[in-house]
Design a protein around this motif. Structure first.
Motif, PDB file in Angstrom:
ATOM      1  N   ALA A   1    -113.240  49.578  56.340  1.00 35.66           N
ATOM      2  CA  ALA A   1    -114.442  50.357  56.035  1.00 35.66           C
ATOM      3  C   ALA A   1    -114.253  51.814  56.426  1.00 35.66           C
ATOM      4  N   GLU A   2    -113.645  52.047  57.575  1.00 42.11           N
ATOM      5  CA  GLU A   2    -113.391  53.419  58.032  1.00 42.11           C
ATOM      6  C   GLU A   2    -112.458  54.166  57.076  1.00 42.11           C
ATOM      7  N   GLN A   3    -111.561  53.408  56.438  1.00 40.10           N
ATOM      8  CA  GLN A   3    -110.620  54.024  55.506  1.00 40.10           C
ATOM      9  C   GLN A   3    -111.164  54.057  54.073  1.00 40.10           C
ATOM     10  N   ARG A   4    -112.477  53.850  53.943  1.00 43.55           N
ATOM     11  CA  ARG A   4    -113.176  53.915  52.651  1.00 43.55           C
ATOM     12  C   ARG A   4    -112.633  52.892  51.648  1.00 43.55           C
ATOM     13  N   CYS A   5    -112.387  51.699  52.168  1.00 45.34           N
ATOM     14  CA  CYS A   5    -111.927  50.593  51.326  1.00 45.34           C
ATOM     15  C   CYS A   5    -113.040  49.560  51.182  1.00 45.34           C
ATOM     16  N   ASN A   6    -113.277  49.144  49.963  1.00 44.36           N
ATOM     17  CA  ASN A   6    -114.243  48.084  49.714  1.00 44.36           C
ATOM     18  C   ASN A   6    -113.498  46.760  49.580  1.00 44.36           C
ATOM     19  N   ILE A   7    -113.853  45.771  50.395  1.00 39.78           N
ATOM     20  CA  ILE A   7    -113.193  44.467  50.337  1.00 39.78           C
ATOM     21  C   ILE A   7    -113.816  43.653  49.211  1.00 39.78           C
ATOM     22  N   VAL A   8    -113.061  43.451  48.146  1.00 35.98           N
ATOM     23  CA  VAL A   8    -113.534  42.702  46.987  1.00 35.98           C
ATOM     24  C   VAL A   8    -113.313  41.202  47.192  1.00 35.98           C
ATOM     25  N   GLU A   9    -112.201  40.856  47.794  1.00 36.41           N
ATOM     26  CA  GLU A   9    -111.876  39.450  48.050  1.00 36.41           C
ATOM     27  C   GLU A   9    -110.976  39.383  49.268  1.00 36.41           C
ATOM     28  N   ALA A  10    -111.123  38.330  50.066  1.00 38.52           N
ATOM     29  CA  ALA A  10    -110.285  38.172  51.254  1.00 38.52           C
ATOM     30  C   ALA A  10    -110.253  36.709  51.659  1.00 38.52           C
ATOM     31  N   HIS A  11    -109.115  36.299  52.197  1.00 39.78           N
ATOM     32  CA  HIS A  11    -108.945  34.941  52.710  1.00 39.78           C
ATOM     33  C   HIS A  11    -108.148  35.041  54.000  1.00 39.78           C
ATOM     34  N   ALA A  12    -108.682  34.456  55.063  1.00 40.77           N
ATOM     35  CA  ALA A  12    -108.044  34.576  56.374  1.00 40.77           C
ATOM     36  C   ALA A  12    -108.023  33.229  57.072  1.00 40.77           C
ATOM     37  N   TRP A  13    -106.888  32.921  57.723  1.00 43.37           N
ATOM     38  CA  TRP A  13    -106.733  31.719  58.535  1.00 43.37           C
ATOM     39  C   TRP A  13    -106.290  32.134  59.932  1.00 43.37           C
ATOM     40  N   SER A  14    -106.671  31.331  60.914  1.00 40.28           N
ATOM     41  CA  SER A  14    -106.143  31.513  62.263  1.00 40.28           C
ATOM     42  C   SER A  14    -105.712  30.162  62.802  1.00 40.28           C
ATOM     43  N   HIS A  15    -104.621  30.172  63.562  1.00 40.84           N
ATOM     44  CA  HIS A  15    -104.103  28.940  64.134  1.00 40.84           C
ATOM     45  C   HIS A  15    -103.199  29.295  65.306  1.00 40.84           C
ATOM     46  N   ASN A  16    -103.370  28.548  66.411  1.00 43.80           N
ATOM     47  CA  ASN A  16    -102.646  28.877  67.638  1.00 43.80           C
ATOM     48  C   ASN A  16    -102.863  30.360  67.942  1.00 43.80           C
ATOM     49  N   ALA A  17    -101.807  31.108  68.171  1.00 43.32           N
ATOM     50  CA  ALA A  17    -101.968  32.528  68.492  1.00 43.32           C
ATOM     51  C   ALA A  17    -101.748  33.416  67.274  1.00 43.32           C
ATOM     52  N   CYS A  18    -101.850  32.845  66.070  1.00 44.84           N
ATOM     53  CA  CYS A  18    -101.543  33.595  64.854  1.00 44.84           C
ATOM     54  C   CYS A  18    -102.774  33.780  63.978  1.00 44.84           C
ATOM     55  N   VAL A  19    -102.767  34.855  63.215  1.00 43.08           N
ATOM     56  CA  VAL A  19    -103.773  35.084  62.191  1.00 43.08           C
ATOM     57  C   VAL A  19    -103.058  35.611  60.957  1.00 43.08           C
ATOM     58  N   ALA A  20    -103.508  35.163  59.785  1.00 40.76           N
ATOM     59  CA  ALA A  20    -102.955  35.635  58.516  1.00 40.76           C
ATOM     60  C   ALA A  20    -104.112  35.929  57.579  1.00 40.76           C
ATOM     61  N   CYS A  21    -103.945  36.973  56.773  1.00 39.40           N
ATOM     62  CA  CYS A  21    -105.025  37.380  55.883  1.00 39.40           C
ATOM     63  C   CYS A  21    -104.436  37.960  54.596  1.00 39.40           C
ATOM     64  N   VAL A  22    -105.014  37.578  53.472  1.00 37.45           N
ATOM     65  CA  VAL A  22    -104.710  38.179  52.178  1.00 37.45           C
ATOM     66  C   VAL A  22    -106.002  38.806  51.671  1.00 37.45           C
ATOM     67  N   ALA A  23    -105.981  40.115  51.449  1.00 37.30           N
ATOM     68  CA  ALA A  23    -107.202  40.835  51.062  1.00 37.30           C
ATOM     69  C   ALA A  23    -106.951  41.671  49.817  1.00 37.30           C
TER      70      ALA A  23
END
Length: 476
Positions: A156-178
């Motif tokens: 948001a600070e970088q003036r980006c509008n998130i149209v679609e996003a998918h995020a998973w977290s597991h153990n100490a990891c996080v992954a996201c496709v936006a």
């Protein structure tokens, strides 16, 4: 006309794929053989990752696979799937059946024709129109409470509008496709300097907070460009989590693992187990998986075996009440079986992680709203302020409306306090907050001692409907 043009023999460019165009894949949908399920049969010359593509289509169409038989012999692949819809019924709609058949054949043809471009071997074309003018971003990093809120705030600070996003977290990891677009023009972001700035800020957020964590997990942001065709999102999330080694237990206090943390109330006391045994007479390694049954289980396992560079020759998948039993006969792509103890342990851990990644407990939040810049960072900030952390997210835009689905839990790992929900309701006024109990048709979780994936097996579903709401100063 030159002599070279006269003498050079003609070669039909379609000849190379002639066998495949003649011999499949052929798809048959049968509603007569089985009383309770629709039987989907696929036979074809075996090609790389064909099994995964078929399972991927069934998964994308929200079909539950209750039984399956896979056989690959003499270059010919035969798949049989017993499937049901989300309500547990047969698939009887002719339009849906035709679409299913065409999807399996079309996806294969698109892949062979080279029309699809992606960062992984498997790709799909059926992406929402909303991503056609967006910049795709992949992110992996160290999981911690509030990280999705921080990612949303940075974009948001970088003036980006998130149209679609998918995020998973597991153990100490996080992954996201936006998928993001420019806030003012609603088009993709392709300025190199601006992309470098966004990447720098996101990498800072994803970076581990301590040196010890840094030795355990990495941080990465990758821009895929302004192309509507990208790899299958859920497969890509599996790949990103695998690349981030989420199958390793994080450092610190001992945690209960998914494979040993079955609730005492589970039928027969059965737990998730993965075992690998040699089948020397046939030259295979036999992988056995026993766990709670749930939607998309077969996809998660087949996807992981494929990405680990193993070929599935035969398989048998069955459901027994609440539990699933899956057996795969595999070899490495070089034709070898799993010989070393280290290799078997690695495959075992990777499969356990693949089963666990999709499991989310606690509270499910569903938010529907007219598309509004700043809505996502606002909501995630409110969740964070009330001590809730997002452990999984699926954001999509369709027809000018945004649908957000969050799985959230208490930051401390305790059950979500309903007093907090009431306070959130007052904070979000005049937004409507509807609370209802949601009892899944099939078990989707096992109790686990972790702030990221712990909580009550019975989930609560919250529906928040946003229409013309002025966020005003609340925007991040």
């Amino acid at each position: 006309m030159s002599m070279k043009e006269v003498c050079c023999p003609y070669f039909d460019p379609e000849f190379e794929n002639l066998n495949e165009r003649i011999y499949g894949p052929r798809v048959c949908v049968d509603n007569e053989s089985c009383e309770k399920c629709t039987v989907v049969k696929v036979d074809s010359l075996n090609k790389q990752d064909l099994l995964l593509q078929v399972v991927q289509v069934l998964t994308d169409m929200d079909l539950f696979i209750s039984k399956s038989y896979i056989s690959f012999d003499a270059g010919w692949l035969m798949d049989v799937f017993h499937v049901k819809d989300q309500r547990g019924n047969k698939v009887t709609d002719n339009g849906f059946i035709n679409y299913l058949q065409q999807s399996i054949v079309t996806r294969r043809e698109l892949k062979n024709s080279g029309e699809l471009k992606a960062c992984s071997e498997d790709t799909v074309k059926a992406e929402p129109e909303s991503t056609s003018e967006c910049t795709a971003i992949e992110m992996i990093g160290t999981n911690r409470p509030g990280i999705f809120s921080e990612i949303s705030a940075v974009l948001a600070e970088q003036r980006c509008n998130i149209v679609e996003a998918h995020a998973w977290s597991h153990n100490a990891c996080v992954a996201c496709v936006a998928y993001v677009s420019d806030e003012s023009t609603s088009t993709c972001i392709d300025d190199p300097n601006r992309l470098a700035t966004i990447e720098d800020h996101l990498s800072t957020v994803l970076r581990p907070t301590t040196v010890t964590d840094d030795e355990f997990k990495g941080a990465k942001t990758r821009f895929l460009g302004c192309d509507s065709s990208t790899s299958h999102k859920e497969r890509r999330l599996h790949q990103l989590m695998l690349a981030n080694h989420d199958f390793h237990e994080p450092p610190g206090p001992t945690r209960a693992s998914f494979s040993s943390a079955a609730s005492d109330s589970d039928e027969d006391g059965r737990r998730t187990t993965v075992s690998i045994d040699p089948c020397n007479e046939k030259g295979y390694s036999c992988v056995n998986v026993e766990c709670l049954d749930r939607p998309k289980l077969m996809f998660d396992i087949v996807c992981t075996l494929t990405d680990l560079q193993y070929v599935i020759f035969h398989a048998s998948i069955t459901s027994h009440g609440l539990f699933a039993s899956q057996e795969y006969y595999i070899r490495d792509k070089d034709g070898c079986i799993l010989n070393s103890v280290d290799e078997k342990q690695r495959v075992t851990k990777c499969l356990e992680a693949a089963i666990e990644r999709r499991v989310c407990e606690g509270v499910r939040l569903e938010l529907c709203a007219k598309t509004s810049v700043g809505l996502l960072p606002y909501i995630t900030r409110v969740l964070r302020e009330y001590g809730l952390t997002v452990v999984r997210a699926d954001i999509a835009t369709d027809g000018g409306r945004m649908k957000n689905v969050f799985y959230v839990q208490d930051i401390s790992g305790n059950e979500v306090d309903m007093d907090i929900v009431e306070s959130m309701q007052k904070e979000l006024e005049p937004l409507a907050l509807q609370v209802k109990n949601e009892v899944p048709q099939r078990p989707t979780s096992i109790e686990k001692e972790s702030f990221s994936l712990g909580g009550e097996p019975n989930r609560l579903s919250f529906s928040l409907v946003f229409d013309s709401v002025d966020l005003g100063s609340n925007q991040c």
